[in-house]
Design a protein around this motif. Sequence first.
Motif, PDB file in Angstrom:
ATOM      1  N   ALA A  65       7.139 -10.945  -2.319  1.00 47.71           N
ATOM      2  CA  ALA A  65       6.454  -9.693  -1.989  1.00 47.71           C
ATOM      3  C   ALA A  65       4.940  -9.807  -2.202  1.00 47.71           C
ATOM      4  CB  ALA A  65       7.006  -8.554  -2.833  1.00 47.71           C
ATOM      5  N   ASP A  67       1.351  -7.105  -2.190  1.00 44.02           N
ATOM      6  CA  ASP A  67       0.767  -5.770  -2.070  1.00 44.02           C
ATOM      7  C   ASP A  67      -0.735  -5.901  -2.267  1.00 44.02           C
ATOM      8  OD1 ASP A  67       0.546  -3.065  -1.689  1.00 44.02           O
ATOM      9  OD2 ASP A  67       1.863  -2.494  -3.346  1.00 44.02           O
ATOM     10  N   SER A  68      -1.470  -4.831  -1.972  1.00 42.13           N
ATOM     11  CA  SER A  68      -2.930  -4.916  -2.015  1.00 42.13           C
ATOM     12  C   SER A  68      -3.534  -3.739  -2.763  1.00 42.13           C
ATOM     13  CB  SER A  68      -3.505  -4.972  -0.597  1.00 42.13           C
ATOM     14  OG  SER A  68      -3.294  -3.752   0.078  1.00 42.13           O
ATOM     15  N   GLN A  75     -11.126  -5.932  -0.942  1.00 40.26           N
ATOM     16  CA  GLN A  75      -9.671  -5.874  -0.941  1.00 40.26           C
ATOM     17  C   GLN A  75      -9.099  -7.118  -1.613  1.00 40.26           C
ATOM     18  OE1 GLN A  75      -7.752  -5.625   2.916  1.00 40.26           O
ATOM     19  NE2 GLN A  75      -6.092  -4.396   2.070  1.00 40.26           N
ATOM     20  N   PHE A  77      -5.201  -8.978  -2.948  1.00 38.92           N
ATOM     21  CA  PHE A  77      -3.761  -9.015  -2.735  1.00 38.92           C
ATOM     22  C   PHE A  77      -3.076  -9.605  -3.965  1.00 38.92           C
ATOM     23  CE2 PHE A  77      -5.794  -9.154   1.364  1.00 38.92           C
ATOM     24  CZ  PHE A  77      -5.049  -8.282   2.132  1.00 38.92           C
ATOM     25  N   THR A  79       0.440 -11.410  -5.226  1.00 37.62           N
ATOM     26  CA  THR A  79       1.631 -12.102  -4.742  1.00 37.62           C
ATOM     27  C   THR A  79       2.588 -12.363  -5.897  1.00 37.62           C
ATOM     28  OG1 THR A  79       0.717 -14.342  -5.067  1.00 37.62           O
ATOM     29  CG2 THR A  79       0.269 -13.257  -2.955  1.00 37.62           C
ATOM     30  N   VAL A 197       6.812  -6.469  -5.738  1.00 38.55           N
ATOM     31  CA  VAL A 197       5.479  -6.026  -6.152  1.00 38.55           C
ATOM     32  C   VAL A 197       5.220  -4.626  -5.616  1.00 38.55           C
ATOM     33  CG1 VAL A 197       2.999  -6.376  -5.838  1.00 38.55           C
ATOM     34  CG2 VAL A 197       4.455  -8.331  -6.274  1.00 38.55           C
ATOM     35  N   ALA A 198       4.676  -3.774  -6.466  1.00 35.83           N
ATOM     36  CA  ALA A 198       4.153  -2.480  -6.017  1.00 35.83           C
ATOM     37  C   ALA A 198       2.918  -2.166  -6.850  1.00 35.83           C
ATOM     38  CB  ALA A 198       5.191  -1.374  -6.172  1.00 35.83           C
ATOM     39  N   ILE A 199       1.914  -1.593  -6.219  1.00 35.98           N
ATOM     40  CA  ILE A 199       0.677  -1.228  -6.907  1.00 35.98           C
ATOM     41  C   ILE A 199       0.463   0.271  -6.755  1.00 35.98           C
ATOM     42  CG2 ILE A 199      -1.834  -1.509  -6.946  1.00 35.98           C
ATOM     43  CD1 ILE A 199      -1.398  -4.374  -5.938  1.00 35.98           C
ATOM     44  N   ASP A 206      -5.575   1.024 -11.654  1.00 30.17           N
ATOM     45  CA  ASP A 206      -4.613   0.379 -10.765  1.00 30.17           C
ATOM     46  C   ASP A 206      -3.570  -0.342 -11.609  1.00 30.17           C
ATOM     47  OD1 ASP A 206      -5.711   1.006  -8.159  1.00 30.17           O
ATOM     48  OD2 ASP A 206      -7.361  -0.356  -8.660  1.00 30.17           O
ATOM     49  N   LEU A 208      -0.020  -2.673 -11.655  1.00 35.42           N
ATOM     50  CA  LEU A 208       0.873  -3.579 -10.941  1.00 35.42           C
ATOM     51  C   LEU A 208       2.260  -3.472 -11.548  1.00 35.42           C
ATOM     52  CD1 LEU A 208       1.768  -6.059  -9.243  1.00 35.42           C
ATOM     53  CD2 LEU A 208       0.820  -7.496 -11.075  1.00 35.42           C
ATOM     54  N   ALA A 247       8.573   0.368  -4.681  1.00 31.80           N
ATOM     55  CA  ALA A 247       7.619   1.222  -3.975  1.00 31.80           C
ATOM     56  C   ALA A 247       7.093   2.274  -4.943  1.00 31.80           C
ATOM     57  CB  ALA A 247       8.266   1.888  -2.768  1.00 31.80           C
TER      58      ALA A 247
END
Length: 298
Positions: A65, A67-68, A75, A77, A79, A197-199, A206, A208, A247
């Motif tokens: 997965a 996410d950013s 930006q 990301f 991983t 992964v979800a942020i 922020d 993680l 999510a």
Amino acid sequence: MQENNAVALIDIASATVTGIKALGLQDHSLPGNGFDASDRDGSGSNPLNGNIQNWQVKGMYMPDAIDSFTRGGQQFFVTANEGDAREWPGIADEIRVGNAVIDPALNTTLTAEHGSDWRSNNDKLNRLLVSTSGDLDGDGDLDELQAYGARSFSILDANGNRVFDSGDRIEQIIKSQFPQLWVDDRSDNKGPEPEGVAIGQINGIDLLFLGLERSNAIMVWALNDVANPTFLDMIFTTGNVAPEGLAFFSNAQGSFLAVANEVSDTTSLYRVNAVPVPGAVWLFGSGLVTLLVARRRT
């Protein structure tokens, strides 16, 4: 592009692939990049939890997965570097070190580093599963030991350049703080398997959320410093096995983390609340947070 150990850079507006970025290899011989290489490294070939060492092994990041998030107008990301063998019709690239043909030069190097029994001793690398992609010159023997996954998460910039990797922190944290989550029968094969992964953002920070498929848990990290994230908490609940998809979302009722658990066929919904920790380090003008989690299982 998990099995290719790469990420594709895509311009969504034009639906164009603008580049493919190879992710390279993690050097497990370096301090901070160790791992537990065997599921039978205890007395009498029994399990030995948390036997984290440095080895002359390279880890293929092979993220699952991604996410950013945005920081300072840039930006980034994240991983989850799970790893995955090729097991397709007519293709199988997985082999145990103890069963592999080893190039003489590699054998000399590993013997000098780990002793002459490095590939026959269960306490060492005998049990580790590696890829035949380590045959760099195509002559049928392994010139390099390339293991699946890096047992870590990485932060990449918008061009796919790595600005942070957690190294062995995931396994070290489980070993020292959550030993009940150690699953040693996976130590020879990708370890805790960071997969989902979800942020999300809580109180301007922020966060993680990193799903560990084999440890049946979700790590929470503050992305306050992209070069050095801070571990905050571990979420794990009885009956939820193998978190796969994550999510994060917020609405008028609060902030939530939804998790799909592959093996238990359950979906968990967690309400996430930030609680200041007295005396903690201050981030962005607010206290470092811990998490209060309420769960609903379906």
